[in-house]
Design an enzyme around this catalytic site. Structure first.
Site, PDB file in Angstrom:
ATOM      1  N   ILE A  99       0.073  29.060 -24.826  1.00 47.42           N
ATOM      2  CA  ILE A  99       0.178  30.533 -24.787  1.00 47.42           C
ATOM      3  C   ILE A  99       1.619  30.999 -24.987  1.00 47.42           C
ATOM      4  O   ILE A  99       1.855  32.117 -25.450  1.00 47.42           O
ATOM      5  CB  ILE A  99      -0.395  31.090 -23.457  1.00 47.42           C
ATOM      6  N   SER A 107      -4.736  21.272 -38.450  1.00 47.64           N
ATOM      7  CA  SER A 107      -3.611  21.586 -39.343  1.00 47.64           C
ATOM      8  C   SER A 107      -3.831  21.104 -40.773  1.00 47.64           C
ATOM      9  O   SER A 107      -4.387  20.023 -41.010  1.00 47.64           O
ATOM     10  CB  SER A 107      -2.352  20.915 -38.788  1.00 47.64           C
ATOM     11  N   GLU A 110      -1.611  19.827 -42.362  1.00 43.21           N
ATOM     12  CA  GLU A 110      -0.877  18.552 -42.442  1.00 43.21           C
ATOM     13  C   GLU A 110      -1.827  17.359 -42.496  1.00 43.21           C
ATOM     14  O   GLU A 110      -1.451  16.283 -42.953  1.00 43.21           O
ATOM     15  CB  GLU A 110       0.057  18.415 -41.238  1.00 43.21           C
ATOM     16  N   TYR A 146       2.570  13.442 -36.260  1.00 43.10           N
ATOM     17  CA  TYR A 146       1.951  14.727 -35.912  1.00 43.10           C
ATOM     18  C   TYR A 146       0.598  14.863 -36.618  1.00 43.10           C
ATOM     19  O   TYR A 146      -0.416  15.195 -35.991  1.00 43.10           O
ATOM     20  CB  TYR A 146       2.883  15.883 -36.322  1.00 43.10           C
TER      21      TYR A 146
HETATM   22  P1  NAP Z   1       4.447  26.413 -31.246  1.00 46.71           P
HETATM   23  O1  NAP Z   1       5.102  27.748 -31.397  1.00 46.71           O
HETATM   24  O2  NAP Z   1       5.261  25.183 -31.415  1.00 46.71           O
HETATM   25  O3  NAP Z   1       3.764  26.392 -29.785  1.00 46.71           O
HETATM   26  C1  NAP Z   1       3.299  25.210 -29.215  1.00 46.71           C
HETATM   27  C2  NAP Z   1       2.826  25.509 -27.802  1.00 46.71           C
HETATM   28  O4  NAP Z   1       2.393  24.291 -27.189  1.00 46.71           O
HETATM   29  C3  NAP Z   1       3.931  26.091 -26.878  1.00 46.71           C
HETATM   30  O5  NAP Z   1       3.368  27.043 -26.025  1.00 46.71           O
HETATM   31  C4  NAP Z   1       4.369  24.861 -26.108  1.00 46.71           C
HETATM   32  O6  NAP Z   1       4.975  25.167 -24.864  1.00 46.71           O
HETATM   33  C5  NAP Z   1       3.019  24.195 -25.909  1.00 46.71           C
HETATM   34  N1  NAP Z   1       3.145  22.802 -25.492  1.00 46.71           N
HETATM   35  C6  NAP Z   1       3.915  21.828 -26.006  1.00 46.71           C
HETATM   36  N2  NAP Z   1       3.766  20.682 -25.322  1.00 46.71           N
HETATM   37  C7  NAP Z   1       2.869  20.934 -24.344  1.00 46.71           C
HETATM   38  C8  NAP Z   1       2.318  20.167 -23.286  1.00 46.71           C
HETATM   39  N3  NAP Z   1       2.671  18.900 -23.085  1.00 46.71           N
HETATM   40  N4  NAP Z   1       1.417  20.761 -22.476  1.00 46.71           N
HETATM   41  C9  NAP Z   1       1.070  22.051 -22.642  1.00 46.71           C
HETATM   42  N5  NAP Z   1       1.549  22.833 -23.614  1.00 46.71           N
HETATM   43  C10 NAP Z   1       2.462  22.289 -24.451  1.00 46.71           C
HETATM   44  O7  NAP Z   1       3.195  26.286 -32.222  1.00 46.71           O
HETATM   45  P2  NAP Z   1       2.399  27.432 -33.033  1.00 46.71           P
HETATM   46  O8  NAP Z   1       3.077  27.632 -34.335  1.00 46.71           O
HETATM   47  O9  NAP Z   1       2.143  28.579 -32.140  1.00 46.71           O
HETATM   48  O10 NAP Z   1       1.039  26.654 -33.361  1.00 46.71           O
HETATM   49  C11 NAP Z   1      -0.071  26.709 -32.471  1.00 46.71           C
HETATM   50  C12 NAP Z   1      -0.968  25.507 -32.714  1.00 46.71           C
HETATM   51  O11 NAP Z   1      -1.412  25.533 -34.063  1.00 46.71           O
HETATM   52  C13 NAP Z   1      -0.299  24.155 -32.522  1.00 46.71           C
HETATM   53  O12 NAP Z   1      -1.272  23.263 -32.029  1.00 46.71           O
HETATM   54  C14 NAP Z   1       0.093  23.742 -33.915  1.00 46.71           C
HETATM   55  O13 NAP Z   1       0.186  22.345 -34.017  1.00 46.71           O
HETATM   56  C15 NAP Z   1      -1.053  24.317 -34.707  1.00 46.71           C
HETATM   57  N6  NAP Z   1      -0.736  24.664 -36.082  1.00 46.71           N
HETATM   58  C16 NAP Z   1       0.275  25.527 -36.358  1.00 46.71           C
HETATM   59  C17 NAP Z   1       0.535  25.885 -37.672  1.00 46.71           C
HETATM   60  C18 NAP Z   1       1.619  26.869 -38.015  1.00 46.71           C
HETATM   61  O14 NAP Z   1       1.939  26.980 -39.198  1.00 46.71           O
HETATM   62  N7  NAP Z   1       2.173  27.606 -37.061  1.00 46.71           N
HETATM   63  C19 NAP Z   1      -0.266  25.367 -38.699  1.00 46.71           C
HETATM   64  C20 NAP Z   1      -1.286  24.478 -38.373  1.00 46.71           C
HETATM   65  C21 NAP Z   1      -1.542  24.151 -37.061  1.00 46.71           C
HETATM   66  P3  NAP Z   1       6.559  25.544 -24.762  1.00 46.71           P
HETATM   67  O15 NAP Z   1       6.657  27.004 -25.147  1.00 46.71           O
HETATM   68  O16 NAP Z   1       6.866  25.284 -23.343  1.00 46.71           O
HETATM   69  O17 NAP Z   1       7.268  24.667 -25.747  1.00 46.71           O
HETATM   70  O1  F7E Z   2       8.714  22.449 -42.936  1.00 47.00           O
HETATM   71  C1  F7E Z   2      10.991  21.370 -45.596  1.00 47.00           C
HETATM   72  C2  F7E Z   2      10.221  20.286 -44.879  1.00 47.00           C
HETATM   73  O2  F7E Z   2       9.040  22.296 -40.482  1.00 47.00           O
HETATM   74  C3  F7E Z   2       8.219  22.958 -44.153  1.00 47.00           C
HETATM   75  C4  F7E Z   2       4.111  23.233 -38.515  1.00 47.00           C
HETATM   76  O3  F7E Z   2       3.725  24.500 -38.012  1.00 47.00           O
HETATM   77  O4  F7E Z   2       3.095  23.692 -40.637  1.00 47.00           O
HETATM   78  C5  F7E Z   2       4.310  23.335 -40.014  1.00 47.00           C
HETATM   79  O5  F7E Z   2       4.771  22.082 -40.487  1.00 47.00           O
HETATM   80  C6  F7E Z   2       8.859  22.219 -45.320  1.00 47.00           C
HETATM   81  C7  F7E Z   2       8.794  20.694 -45.197  1.00 47.00           C
HETATM   82  O6  F7E Z   2       6.817  23.086 -41.429  1.00 47.00           O
HETATM   83  C8  F7E Z   2      14.101  21.884 -43.814  1.00 47.00           C
HETATM   84  O7  F7E Z   2      10.594  18.992 -45.355  1.00 47.00           O
HETATM   85  C9  F7E Z   2      13.484  21.569 -45.861  1.00 47.00           C
HETATM   86  O8  F7E Z   2       8.399  20.162 -46.418  1.00 47.00           O
HETATM   87  O9  F7E Z   2       8.743  24.566 -41.548  1.00 47.00           O
HETATM   88  P1  F7E Z   2       8.393  23.137 -41.521  1.00 47.00           P
HETATM   89  P2  F7E Z   2       5.741  21.944 -41.742  1.00 47.00           P
HETATM   90  O10 F7E Z   2       6.336  20.595 -41.685  1.00 47.00           O
HETATM   91  O11 F7E Z   2       5.044  22.346 -42.995  1.00 47.00           O
HETATM   92  C10 F7E Z   2       2.024  22.750 -40.434  1.00 47.00           C
HETATM   93  C11 F7E Z   2       0.808  23.284 -41.147  1.00 47.00           C
HETATM   94  C12 F7E Z   2       1.816  22.411 -39.015  1.00 47.00           C
HETATM   95  O12 F7E Z   2       0.697  22.137 -38.598  1.00 47.00           O
HETATM   96  C13 F7E Z   2       3.033  22.206 -38.184  1.00 47.00           C
HETATM   97  O13 F7E Z   2       2.724  22.343 -36.797  1.00 47.00           O
HETATM   98  O14 F7E Z   2      10.247  22.550 -45.356  1.00 47.00           O
HETATM   99  N1  F7E Z   2      12.364  21.567 -45.107  1.00 47.00           N
HETATM  100  N2  F7E Z   2      14.562  21.751 -45.097  1.00 47.00           N
HETATM  101  C14 F7E Z   2      12.704  21.774 -43.822  1.00 47.00           C
HETATM  102  N3  F7E Z   2      11.965  21.867 -42.696  1.00 47.00           N
HETATM  103  C15 F7E Z   2      12.619  22.102 -41.535  1.00 47.00           C
HETATM  104  N4  F7E Z   2      11.894  22.242 -40.388  1.00 47.00           N
HETATM  105  N5  F7E Z   2      13.980  22.205 -41.470  1.00 47.00           N
HETATM  106  C16 F7E Z   2      14.777  22.099 -42.588  1.00 47.00           C
HETATM  107  O15 F7E Z   2      15.992  22.198 -42.511  1.00 47.00           O
END
Ligand code: NAP
Ligand code: F7E
Length: 337
Positions: A10, A131, A133, A154
């Site tokens: 949350i 995801s 991913e 991940y």
């Molecule tokens: P986020 O901002 O990184 O939030 C992750 C949440 O998980 C935070 O509230 C974090 O708490 C909590 N958390 C981490 N470790 C935990 C633990 N051990 N026990 C309980 N809670 C824990 O992620 P988001 O972008 O909102 O994404 C939400 C979900 O969607 C995640 O599962 C992510 O993998 C998935 N997802 C995200 C994306 C995207 O593009 N955003 C895409 C695909 C899937 P803290 O605040 O204390 O760190």
């Molecule tokens: O990277 C490139 C990096 O970390 C995107 C998470 O929400 O979406 C997210 O994962 C791209 C990658 O997101 C930097 O190599 C270049 O190709 O923003 P990102 P992600 O890895 O796509 C998926 C769907 C999830 O599920 C995950 O939880 O950007 N990149 N330069 C970089 N990435 C980061 N972080 N930092 C750099 O400096």
């Protein structure tokens, strides 16, 4: 009677938007927050519903996805109608450094939540934040029946959680829905994901307090949507007659470099003068291209993305400029983050 939801994660980007959505729909919302040595509720502080207030509908509880006993008692006590499992170690690059922790929280955490829900026997519905991913190196466009080929700890953990949710649906008849979420961003995005890292740097460079932006690989293609719209799809997934799995995506792909160019151009700067490549941000295995086909979600849920790439970049850059201005003026309440 108000419906009751429990959200893990949350305090994260999506958890904060989902809380707002559910509270606006009249739900009572319980959130699982983990103990940290610094405050971690900044994204939901603006909801500011104190549990002592008579009309309070938002409650936070200490728990952790690594602690099955706390999850069980929480679910038994709260008796939620809907559980949204958004908690995760969600950073792909970091997962290579802490693979065991990522598998535990992101993978087994989902199993622990599901098992606690099953044991409570309360007929609740379960949403798993899966995801894009998981598709990893399988080329786009990706949809529900595209084979998974995860490329990071991940992504492997998310594949485990995905199949566990499917398995609880098939073995125990539980209502479990997976959202296969493609990247979604917002001003509340964590500062070490590439979009937010870029928009924050653009605002700081424009303000003269940062001179360079160090990035990794600029070639990967991502399908970037707007987070508040993705939490709508989460809620819709739990309102259907039958549980199912849905790709949630815009269908539009852009390189990291395009994101960088667009963000700098929005404030009239040429990105080439500021961006420096730093191999420290390269990943041991990269995911080259993710572009989702969300046709099923559009048809079955009536969901469609509204915010497109250029608007998303603009919204995020402007929010970071505003944030800097608020900090400069000493304003403490930042309700829009
Ligand atoms: P986020 O901002 O990184 O939030 C992750 C949440 O998980 C935070 O509230 C974090 O708490 C909590 N958390 C981490 N470790 C935990 C633990 N051990 N026990 C309980 N809670 C824990 O992620 P988001 O972008 O909102 O994404 C939400 C979900 O969607 C995640 O599962 C992510 O993998 C998935 N997802 C995200 C994306 C995207 O593009 N955003 C895409 C695909 C899937 P803290 O605040 O204390 O760190
Ligand atoms: O990277 C490139 C990096 O970390 C995107 C998470 O929400 O979406 C997210 O994962 C791209 C990658 O997101 C930097 O190599 C270049 O190709 O923003 P990102 P992600 O890895 O796509 C998926 C769907 C999830 O599920 C995950 O939880 O950007 N990149 N330069 C970089 N990435 C980061 N972080 N930092 C750099 O400096």
């Amino acid at each position: 009677m108000s419906r009751v939801a429990l959200i893990s994660g949350i305090t994260g980007q999506d958890g904060s938007y989902l809380s707002e959505l559910l509270l606006n729909k009249g739900y009572t919302v319980h959130g699982l927050k983990r103990r940290s040595s610094t405050f971690n509720t900044e994204r939901i502080d603006q909801l500011d519903v104190h549990p002592r207030q008579e009309d309070a509908r938002l409650f936070l509880h200490y728990s952790d996805l690594s602690d099955p006993a706390s999850l069980s008692s929480l679910i038994r006590d709260i008796r939620p109608d809907e559980i949204y499992n958004l908690g995760a170690q969600s950073h792909v690059r970091v997962s290579f450094d802490v693979p065991g922790y990522t598998a535990d929280v992101t993978g087994l955490g989902a199993l622990r939540m599901l098992e606690a829900a099953r044991a409570a026997d309360i007929g609740c519905r379960f949403y798993q934040a899966s995801s894009s991913e998981m598709f990893g190196s399988t080329p786009p466009p990706q949809r529900e029946d595209t084979p998974f080929h995860p490329r990071s700890p991940y992504a492997c953990a998310k594949v485990y959680a995905y199949w566990t949710a499917v398995n609880y649906r098939e073995s125990w008849g539980m209502y479990c829905a997976n959202g296969i979420l493609f990247n979604h961003e917002s001003p509340r995005r964590g500062e070490n994901f590439v979009t937010r890292k870029v928009t924050r740097a653009v605002a700081r460079i424009e303000a003269g307090i940062q001179d360079k932006l160090y990035l990794g690989n600029l070639d990967p293609v991502r399908d970037w949507g707007y987070a508040p719209e993705y939490v709508e799809a989460m809620w819709l997934s739990l309102q259907q007659e039958q549980a199912d799995d849905y790709v949630v995506a815009t269908g539009e792909g852009h390189t990291v470099q395009e994101f960088v160019e667009t963000a700098f151009a929005h404030v009239g700067l040429d990105w080439r003068q500021y961006v420096v490549t730093d191999p420290v941000y390269f990943r041991p295995a990269e995911v080259d291209a993710l572009i989702g086909d969300s046709g099923k979600a559009r048809r079955a849920l009536g969901w469609a993305p509204k915010t497109h790439f250029a608007d998303l970049v603009r919204v995020m850059v402007d929010a970071d400029r505003q944030l800097l201005e608020d900090e400069r003026m000493g304003r403490l309440v930042r309700v829009d983050r």
